[in-house]
Design an enzyme around this catalytic site. Structure first.
Site, PDB file in Angstrom:
ATOM      1  N   PRO A   1      -5.405  -4.495  -5.095  1.00 48.46           N
ATOM      2  CA  PRO A   1      -3.959  -4.382  -4.889  1.00 48.46           C
ATOM      3  C   PRO A   1      -3.535  -3.072  -4.233  1.00 48.46           C
ATOM      4  O   PRO A   1      -2.401  -2.620  -4.438  1.00 48.46           O
ATOM      5  CB  PRO A   1      -3.451  -4.414  -6.323  1.00 48.46           C
ATOM      6  N   ASP A   2      -4.414  -2.418  -3.447  1.00 44.66           N
ATOM      7  CA  ASP A   2      -4.136  -1.060  -2.970  1.00 44.66           C
ATOM      8  C   ASP A   2      -2.793  -0.933  -2.257  1.00 44.66           C
ATOM      9  O   ASP A   2      -2.004  -0.021  -2.554  1.00 44.66           O
ATOM     10  CB  ASP A   2      -5.254  -0.612  -2.029  1.00 44.66           C
ATOM     11  N   HIS A   3      -2.514  -1.816  -1.293  1.00 40.75           N
ATOM     12  CA  HIS A   3      -1.278  -1.691  -0.522  1.00 40.75           C
ATOM     13  C   HIS A   3      -0.055  -1.992  -1.388  1.00 40.75           C
ATOM     14  O   HIS A   3       0.996  -1.352  -1.245  1.00 40.75           O
ATOM     15  CB  HIS A   3      -1.322  -2.624   0.685  1.00 40.75           C
TER      16      HIS A   3
END
Length: 812
Positions: A575-577
């Protein structure tokens, strides 16, 4: 919070205290919920019969759980905008709020005399956030969408699959919830700019564009997880290919599954040691990730034998202790019971709707050590009409004051200085968001511990790194030396925001924790993010996105239901962004609070808990109906036909989502399936769901003879949500995305033009991002030390010679 399970800050201590929001939406409702969690007064405006989203499943005892979890902490108001008296009340309400969020079809409000342009003229200090499927401009402006349609058209669906199986829709409400968080960030940027300039704005927010920018971006920072692949590398391969390589394998054990992520040579050697250093794996060439990909079957056979018969708990404990990043693939039932989340109060039981208690994720972030979560249940229809309408006549509601004056046409975060310690994908993305919008973002680096994204291809610059760090400056500092730490703290004294995603405790061990920095600058805002949070049994885990997805329950849902081990999230960057937007919004909220209090704050987030909030309705449903939640594949109970359908050609697909009886009648008319439309049993959603398999078979036969874009255009002409599955390489040629300048070219020295994503939203009064190259390591060391700290050139030279400061070997 009901039940007293959480210790909440007082309302006045919440960062958005004093900010008033009028929300008139039935999509992206988590946008207003997040603003309410952060302390804003959010007024949910609905028609007298209630919002259509109150009638969306899943349900428990007749209550829409999806509506309940997205509308907590809000106040309920009903008005009939077709009524003259209520229209007057509506306009009076706009005088009392700072932000109006609306999701009506472009231009539709003008039919009742409430055009946005006219309202903006009468309420010039008001910030209007228009959330629509495709935006206010462009060829698709008047098309209708759904989260599934946005996922297909944005290119995300084409990368969610295993091998040559059908493309798998991401589970739950993932696309919509990701877009809603970006909408929250857009709202706060608009509010900040209004406070700076004294003037409001109209922000044009496209759910299609937000989905493509957050869910699994096609362009931009891909991170070490993709081995540092160059931006746009997909264009060098077949334009019709989709990824087939699972870089994050999942292994079966005695009581479930464990995922292993091996990215660095050190991690690989730790795994090899755990395997007993087998002779056939002692080749040093296996230190390179691409070599391991070529011998993946051999490596996996060894790991499978090691894991067989062992429990997930013992494997994860030993793997993490050995330095092997791994995590259990948890079901939502296991997540709810997990001691880590219980200790962190990340999931707690509370009243989410009148008379309905459920266990639910409690909130996105912690603010000065206190979780900002649910304080009030979701309101009944019009529950607060009397008090809210009374405020219109007694003069108590005046909205938060707008501070200064200034002209429009500016980059909204100009004047904010950010010290960016972030690394890899999340770390790059959050700083870039601020840099794109005008902040002076200074990336703090050290040659001995370089950002993994810098060295992913063996050098100190690559196209992947460039896309994630564009627009920043770079300073080299040795934070393990006293002089280097002194330089950093001196920069803190001249800055507004510090960003970090180091392992919990790292900054404190360096003597640079928030308490220390706040003594240097009481107004500093520190935003820290980690995989699992800074406390709890799993706090020290090595965490990457693929492992966070496992530990939050997402991977167990993102799989093909035909096979218990067919996990389809192996090629995504998540889920980085999304987490970067969560924390950017929280950081900006803390800066807004500083305008009122003069004090900074420490904002903490756990990526796993950010995912949990996205899964709120499923967590609540599983707590109320144990065993009710499982992987559903491309099945949805929202309507029928509703799915991913095959089209003419090789691996071509189109998404169709028929939401109502009226859309069904039009669908049957334009597709020539009139015999289905004539069946009384199929004239209701419930009847169509009972006959779903028969309907899907007929629809699939119809679509299989047509090009996916022919299906898309035919159905959109009849106002039916439909979208062709796009590939990465097709996005630049899409007429709508081109008209809205969704993609831009970044000219990075040493590389050809790199395709990157443009603005997260469009605005009447804010300038779009400038595409400024990413810095070489230490490129701006001398510039920052002289310009920001006022050091003399000879003193800077001495600091570099001493090793406290560093600069790159190559200077532009």
């Amino acid at each position: 919070m009901e039940g007293g399970l959480m210790s909440m800050p007082s309302v006045g201590a919440l960062p958005l205290h004093g900010v008033r929001v009028l929300e008139m939406v039935d999509k992206a409702e988590m946008c207003g919920r997040y603003l309410a969690d952060l302390g804003a007064t959010v007024i949910k405006l609905e028609p007298p019969e209630g919002s259509p989203s109150r009638r969306m499943g899943p349900f428990h005892d007749g209550v829409s759980i999806s509506f309940a979890v997205r509308n907590a902490n809000k106040q309920g108001l009903t008005l009939d905008l077709a009524d003259t008296t209520d229209r007057g009340r509506f306009e009076a309400m706009l005088d009392t709020v700072d932000l109006w969020i609306e999701s009506t079809a472009p231009g539709s409000l003008a039919s009742v005399g409430l055009s946005i342009a006219g309202l903006r003229a009468r309420h010039p200090r008001l910030v209007v956030l228009s959330v629509t499927d495709f935006g206010q401009t462009g060829p698709y402006r008047d098309w209708v969408g759904s989260p599934w349609v946005h996922t297909a058209m944005s290119g995300c669906l084409s990368r969610s699959r295993i091998g040559d199986q059908y493309p798998l829709m991401p589970p739950a409400a993932l696309p919509a919830e990701a877009a809603a968080v970006q909408a929250s960030f857009a709202a706060l940027v608009g509010l900040w700019n209004a406070m700076e300039t004294g003037m409001g704005d109209h922000i044009d927010f496209s759910l299609l564009e937000a989905t493509g920018q957050i869910l699994d971006p096609a362009m931009g920072m891909a991170g070490t997880a993709s081995a540092g692949a160059d931006v746009g590398a997909a264009a060098a391969t077949s334009a019709r290919q989709r990824p087939v390589l699972d870089m994050y394998p999942v292994f079966e054990c005695s009581d479930g599954f464990v995922r292993v992520v091996l990215l660095s040579p050190r991690q690989w050697r730790a795994m090899r040691s755990w395997l007993g250093d087998p002779e056939d794996l002692m080749d040093d060439a296996l230190d390179a990730i691409f070599t391991r990909f070529k011998r993946v079957d051999e490596i996996r056979q060894h790991i499978s034998l090691l894991f067989k018969g062992k429990s997930t708990a013992e494997l994860v404990q030993e793997g993490q202790s050995r330095g092997v990043p791994c995590a259990p693939v948890l079901t939502l039932g296991e997540v709810i019971a997990a001691e880590h989340y219980v200790q962190r109060q990340a999931i707690a039981r509370c009243e989410i709707f009148t008379g309905l208690d459920a266990k639910i994720p409690t909130g996105f972030v912690e603010f000065n050590g206190r979780r900002l979560g649910i304080r009030m249940r979701t309101p009944d229809v019009g529950e607060h009409n009397a008090s809210l309408l009374a405020e219109l006549t007694d003069g108590r509601a005046t909205g938060a004051p707008v501070a200064t004056t200034g002209a429009g046409g500016r980059r909204p975060l100009s004047g904010i200085r950010v010290l960016d310690l972030g690394v890899i994908v999340y770390g790059a993305e959050i700083g870039r968001l601020f840099a794109d919008l005008g902040a002076d973002v200074i990336k703090v680096e050290n040659r001995a511990y370089p950002d993994g994204a810098r060295v992913a291809r063996g050098g100190m610059m690559n196209a992947n790194f460039a896309s994630g760090h564009r627009g920043k400056r770079s300073i080299g500092l040795n934070l393990r030396s006293d002089r280097g730490k002194a330089l950093f703290t001196a920069l803190v004294a001249e800055s507004d925001l510090v960003l970090s995603n180091f392992k919990p405790g790292t900054l404190e061990a360096l003597g640079l924790g928030y308490d220390t920095l706040a003594q240097v600058n009481p107004g500093i805002v520190m935003v820290t993010s980690s995989a699992m949070g800074s406390t709890g049994p799993w706090a020290r885990w090595m965490g990457y996105g693929p492992l966070v997805r496992c530990a939050s329950g997402l991977s167990s849902l993102w799989r093909y239901p035909e096979g218990p081990s067919a996990f389809a999230d192996g090629s995504t960057v998540y889920p980085d962004h999304y987490a970067a937007r969560v924390m950017a919004a929280a950081g900006l909220a803390a800066l807004i609070a500083r305008r009122r209090t003069g004090l900074g704050a420490h904002v903490e987030g756990a990526q796993a808990e950010a995912i949990l909030v996205q899964l709120s309705e499923l967590v609540a449903l599983e707590s109320l109906q144990p065993g009710a939640v499982s992987a559903k594949g491309n099945y949805s109970d929202e309507g029928a036909p509703w799915g991913v359908y095959p089209c003419a050609g090789s691996d071509e697909w189109c998404v169709i989502t028929v939401r109502s009886d009226e859309e069904w009648a039009r669908f049957c008319d334009v597709t020539g399936l009139a015999d289905l439309g004539d069946e009384p049993a199929l004239r209701t959603t419930a009847g169509r769901l009972r006959n779903r398999e028969r309907i899907d078979a007929r629809v699939g036969t119809w679509t299989s003879n047509l090009d996916p874009r022919a299906v898309q255009h035919l159905l959109q002409a009849a106002a039916i949500p439909a979208g062709a599955m796009a590939r990465v390489t097709e996005l630049e040629d899409d007429p709508h995305l081109s008209a809205r300048e969704y993609l831009k070219k970044l000219r990075q020295p040493g590389f050809g033009p790199l395709t990157v994503q443009n603005a997260p939203f469009f605005s009447e009064r804010m300038d779009p991002p400038r595409q400024v190259p990413a810095p070489e390591f230490g490129e701006h060391t001398r510039e920052v030390l002289t310009e920001v700290l006022g050091l003399a050139p000879d003193e800077v030279q001495r600091l570099i010679e001493e090793g406290a400061a560093e600069e790159g070997t190559e200077r532009r």
